[in-house]
Design an enzyme around this catalytic site. Structure first.
Site, PDB file in Angstrom:
ATOM      1  CE  LYS A 183       5.143  38.573   5.839  1.00  0.00           C
ATOM      2  NZ  LYS A 183       5.236  38.836   7.296  1.00  0.00           N
ATOM      3  CB  SER A 226       5.242  35.293   8.800  1.00  0.00           C
ATOM      4  OG  SER A 226       5.077  36.689   8.950  1.00  0.00           O
ATOM      5  CB  SER A 285       6.407  38.367  11.197  1.00  0.00           C
ATOM      6  OG  SER A 285       5.659  37.256  11.637  1.00  0.00           O
TER       7      SER A 285
END
Ligand SMILES: [Mg+2]
Ligand SMILES: [Zn+2]
Lengths: 95, 478, 494
Positions: C79, C154, C178
């Site tokens: 990420k 996210s 997330s």
């Protein structure tokens, strides 16, 4: 809680954000709806309840006083938008 | 109308740890900009703080030395505001759980003891430095100092004059140096103070409007700033001006304080507990251990000097207010020098010279043994007291053994009676008028004759012996 | 066989048996990424060359007969809020568009130590604020099961890449759901560890007391292996726990007989999609069939978790994101005369709408006069929620909820209405508030073929328990075996 235009301007200044006129109304409405959503918290009686700031209880995480710096200044300044003489540069600050 | 001044101090002292508060960068003073930095103290994304153990110990030590209670469960809080010298845009400080609370220091203004209460001592990190390039249109930021551990000492408004403030500051400095947690060099900014001040008519209970003065960088500046500001308050009150509660900046060069309002607008620091840091738990064992490690503190040492060495309270305080001076003093005594004499030298000529040089006791270039030797030379009569002062000033220029200096400058005192007698005989025969005067009962004449004899020895004659021999010689001829 | 479809442990076996090389696997995944990326858009920065170099190193090691660890030679991606030395780390924000860290996040170091070839950095909601990956400044990632739908967020780039076959596993971060919500939307496994188990050093902070890094994988075994590789005490994170090392794969026994499971009655009442409810209830039946005892529970404070979360996370974010001021790194506005303008223009131009909204709400909650009513109140609610959970864990070994009340929604559907978007976190946020571990695993598909997630929550540091439960469920259901068929807009498989 009713949110006014002044409230939003006050916090925007604290947060160093600029609010443009064309986004202002929507922003106030959004923030108001979020704050209203949070107002439900006032229903809960928390009179005798201590706040928890950390989910996991921990204490005394301390480091020894030993120098461990091994970074190069140029490397540390490499992302700076504006620099001069090994320093970060900002517009003239009047004290 | 008479007024009284109410003063509270906030003193920031840099702790003399090897590394910064939350990262492993060195705290050393005075290097090229941004050399003592890392991603943590530059607040690069994703970096986290880890608290310096020694900073906590030092803060507790300071608290115990200032008679504080220690908080058993403390947290660290974020004080949020934007400024270029504050890389995270928040300072990690302590809001409602300062590590030390409710202490005091006793001062003795005019020989009377007064207790100044300490509200709190908390730990926080220092900011970086802004360098104002006079010519350019920009300000440069150097974060070397950013993240240096500080303690902030906050007093109750117990101080009533600039003199008391000075005594308190000197006491704080003395204590911090004794316990070796801060080098307290004001000119390098390692000890700074903010002054909260208000005035009220004598006898009134309600406090007057308070102003806060920042940027005070020396004890002298603190005294000047307090005197200026309390006068300004009184004038405002007397002439109907309106005082406002505000932060002002002390300009020591101009000797005036200036309003800082523009910059201080919107002070809403949004303190909250720093979620990146955990509680500081201080156990009774830890407190006991630090307490045991405390050295003899200035107040105790002063009492001891009064009792053990028979110094006056004033002299004892002058010596013990500097750990270095007091250590120096004691070493001289263990070299065999007389306490009272050493004390006179230290708070007399030596203090005067340091003051002229704007130096600290730690800057004394010669050793206690060398000073003791000098005292011995004087006491044994090898050199005169006047010559001794000359030798001392030489020792300040270039630390050498006093004997060497005495020899080099030819300061040895002539104590040989037969040599002095020869000179005296000459002086007596060369000054019949004075001899007559003396015989006629004019005692003053002997002084002139001694002076002539001293001059004949080029100042090296022992004045006591000359006086005695001369008197014998004159009396012989009566 | 498509190597890019395999799990990490399957790849490991082939590598050990020398039936494939790490370079072959890595290239297969790279080719897959080249093919799917034009549709999925999960990558922000590709480091393919570097990944192949690592793979080559692993192959040399294998050729020399040396042992390799479970993730060695298995290509992964990160990420984009995990700092990577020398590689751009943007948090999907204009603010950090050109930011290149000079340090690795702790977990990145761990992955590099494992010789896992790192393929690049994955898209996310800007600064991890969002539930759809639509708040990314750069691009909107699509759900590999249906490119008209969001992958969740996210960590949407992570879940989409692992789902599409363009990374075997990924590391994401989870502040309010997330990792778990996108895992659920993309039919993969996502674990949010106990707060403090994985070091946050180098993970760009959103809300420090809630953020936690965790694995996104294709099955539970991979999840346990990745967790093994990133759990370690870190002296640079004060909240990193210093506890004895555990081998999480040991928990994968398949046996959950006699375990007590609590079913969240609250979450299966209103607003839940019927398919999700069906899948969830059937999951409970599966556990029963495996010999677990199932009981219902309700949490008194459940309905306060979401508002408390938005206050706490906003407050912490407002402070954490203050450092983005255009001075030391990151974006700086071109338009300024003085310092105040520099700050305001930089931050207003550099942050997107959602980030600004949250900063403003958080600033409000901390500001003079509102601190007690909002921030402190929310932290008190946190205490109530923790007590609530403690009560449940006296009765149950673990508790289950749906990960989300509906499956992946359409792109653009909720982006204009922040509150509606926030409801995505309904089942997940209380876990972050209490610092607990939780995993989302595939437990079915809705009528449109979109994946459904099962959310298993354990008490603090009971990762072994929830992995054991998840593994037993997976072994008996095999929803994890399904791979998304990526289709273009015309519905043709690519
Ligand atoms: Mg302070
Ligand atoms: Zn540093």
């Amino acid at each position: 809680m009713k949110i006014t235009s002044q409230d939003v301007e006050y916090v925007a200044n604290l947060a160093r954000l600029k609010i443009h006129d064309d986004e202002k109304d929507k922003l106030i409405a959004d923030i108001e709806s979020i704050i209203e959503f949070a107002d439900v918290l006032s229903e809960v009686d928390t009179e005798n309840i201590e706040p928890t700031y950390h989910a996991i209880k921990a204490q005394n995480v301390l480091r020894e006083d030993i120098v461990t710096n091994n970074y190069d200044r140029d490397e540390l300044l490499s992302n700076a938008p504006s620099k001069q003489d090994g320093c970060f540069e900002v517009p003239k600050v009047v004290e | 109308m008479s007024y009284e001044t109410v003063i509270g101090l906030e003193i920031h002292a840099e702790l003399s740890t090897a590394t910064k508060m939350y990262c492993g960068c060195p705290t050393s003073f005075g290097s090229e900009p941004n050399m003592h930095c890392c991603p943590i103290c530059l607040a690069m994304p994703g970096t986290l703080p880890v608290l310096n153990k020694k900073a906590v110990e030092y803060a507790i030590k300071a608290g115990l030395a200032m008679n504080c209670s220690i908080t058993d469960m403390g947290k660290q809080d974020r004080k949020n505001y934007f400024y270029p010298d504050l890389p995270k845009a928040y300072q990690i400080s302590q809001l409602d759980t300062p590590i030390c609370v409710n202490g005091y220091i006793d001062i003795t203004p005019g020989g009377k003891t007064k207790r100044i209460r300490i509200n709190r001592i908390h730990i926080e990190e220092d900011a970086g430095k802004l360098l104002h390039d006079a010519a350019g249109s920009s300000t440069l930021v150097d974060y070397n100092r950013g993240g240096t551990p500080l303690i902030e000492i906050v007093t109750e408004p117990d101080i009533s004059s600039s003199e008391e403030a000075r005594l308190f500051l000197e006491s704080v400095k003395a204590i911090l140096q004794y316990i070796e947690v801060s080098d307290c060099k004001m000119e390098q900014g390692s000890l700074r103070c903010d002054v909260n001040i208000s005035v009220r008519k004598k006898g009134e209970n309600k406090l007057g409007t308070r102003t806060e003065m920042k940027n005070i960088n020396s004890f002298k500046a603190a005294v000047r700033a307090i005197d200026f500001e309390s006068n300004r308050h009184i004038e405002e009150i007397e002439y109907g001006g309106k005082l406002i509660q505000e932060t002002r900046r002390w300009d020591d060069a101009k000797g005036e304080s200036f309003s800082m309002r523009g910059k201080e607008e919107a002070q809403d620091y949004r303190y909250f507990p720093d979620p990146d840091l955990v509680y500081i738990a201080v156990s009774d064992e830890m407190i006991a251990q630090i307490k045991n490690s405390l050295p003899e503190l200035p107040a105790a040492r002063k009492e001891r000097y009064i009792g053990e060495y028979n110094l006056t309270p004033y002299d004892a305080e002058q010596i013990t207010n500097s750990k270095h001076l007091a250590d120096f003093f004691e070493e001289c005594i263990s070299c065999g020098a007389t306490p009272k004499t050493v004390c006179n030298w230290l708070i007399g000529d030596i203090a005067k010279t340091l003051n002229e040089k704007n130096a600290e006791p730690a800057d004394i270039p010669f050793s206690p043994a060398q000073l003791s030797k000098l005292i011995e030379l004087i006491e044994k009569g090898t050199i005169s007291n006047t010559a001794g002062k000359k030798v001392l000033s030489e020792m300040f220029e270039k630390a050498r053994n006093p004997e060497e200096i005495v020899k080099e400058l030819g300061l040895v005192q002539i104590s040989d009676e037969s040599a002095l007698l020869r000179i005296i005989t000459e002086v007596v025969s060369a000054n019949p008028k004075s001899v007559e005067d003396y015989k006629a009962g004019k005692d003053k004449a002997i002084g002139y004759l001694i002076g002539q004899a001293m001059r004949a020895t080029k100042g090296q004659g022992n004045p006591q012996i000359i006086a005695k021999l001369l008197k014998d010689e004159l009396d012989k001829n009566i | 066989m498509n190597y890019y479809d395999l799990t990490a442990h399957e790849i490991h076996e082939l590598l050990v048996k020398k039936e494939v090389t790490s370079v072959e696997v890595t290239n297969s995944v790279i080719e897959r990424a080249e093919k799917t990326e034009p549709y999925i858009e999960s990558y922000l920065e590709r480091t393919f060359e570097c990944a192949v170099n690592t793979a080559r190193k692993v192959d040399e090691k294998i050729a020399k007969g040396e042992d390799i660890s479970p993730l060695e030679g298995v290509p992964a991606a990160l990420k984009d809020n995990l700092c990577t030395k020398g590689v751009k780390t943007t948090c999907a924000s204009k603010m950090l568009e050109n930011f290149v860290p000079c340090y690795d996040a702790f977990v990145v170091k761990k992955i590099k130590e494992q010789n896992s070839p790192v393929l690049g950095k994955l898209n996310m909601d800007e600064f991890a604020m969002g539930s759809s990956t639509e708040t990314s400044y750069f691009k909107t990632t699509k759900n590999p099961y249906d490119i008209n739908k969001v992958p969740g967020g996210s960590s949407g780039g992570c879940a989409a890449a692992v789902c599409a076959g363009s990374a075997v596993y990924a590391l994401g971060s989870d502040t309010g759901g997330s990792i778990r919500q996108p895992a659920s939307f993309c039919g993969v496994v996502g674990l949010k560890p106990t707060y403090g188990l994985v070091s946050r050093f180098g993970c760009v902070a959103f809300a420090s007391s809630l953020d936690q890094i965790g694995p996104i994988t294709r099955d539970v075994t991979d999840c346990a292996n990745v967790l093994n590789s990133i759990v370690a005490h870190d002296e640079l994170d004060s909240t990193s726990l210093d506890i004895p090392k555990v081998d999480y794969t040991k928990a994968l026994t398949g046996d959950i007989r006699g375990m007590k499971i609590g079913i969240a009655a609250d979450y299966i009442q209103d607003g839940i999609n019927e398919d999700v409810k069906k899948a969830f209830l059937s999951a409970a039946e599966t556990f029963k069939a495996l010999g677990a005892q199932v009981g219902e529970y309700t949490m008194k404070a459940a309905k306060y978790a979401l508002p408390a979360y938005y206050i706490i996370s906003g407050a912490e974010a407002s402070s954490n994101l203050a450092r983005f001021d255009g001075i030391r790194y990151g974006y700086r506005s071109k338009k300024y005369e003085d310092l105040t303008e520099l700050y305001k223009n930089t931050r207003s131009e550099g942050f997107g709408a959602e980030v600004k909204r949250r900063i403003l709400v958080g600033t409000y909650a901390l500001s003079a006069g509102y601190y007690d009513a909002y921030y402190k109140k929310a932290q008190k609610i946190r205490t109530v929620i923790i007590n609530d959970f403690n009560e449940q864990f006296e009765k149950f070994d673990f508790i289950i909820t749906p990960t989300t009340l509906s499956t992946a929604f359409s792109i653009g559907e909720k982006i204009e209405n922040p509150l509606e978007m926030y409801l995505n976190d309904l089942c997940t946020v209380s876990v972050n508030i209490a610092g607990l571990p939780a995993i989302s695993i595939p437990c079915g598909f809705d009528s449109g073929g979109m994946p459904i997630g099962l959310h298993i929550i354990g008490k603090a540091l009971s990762e072994e328990t929830i992995l054991r439960a998840a593994y037993a469920f997976e072994q008996n259901t095999r929803f994890n075996k399904k791979r998304a068929i990526v289709k273009n807009k015309e519905g043709r498989e690519i």
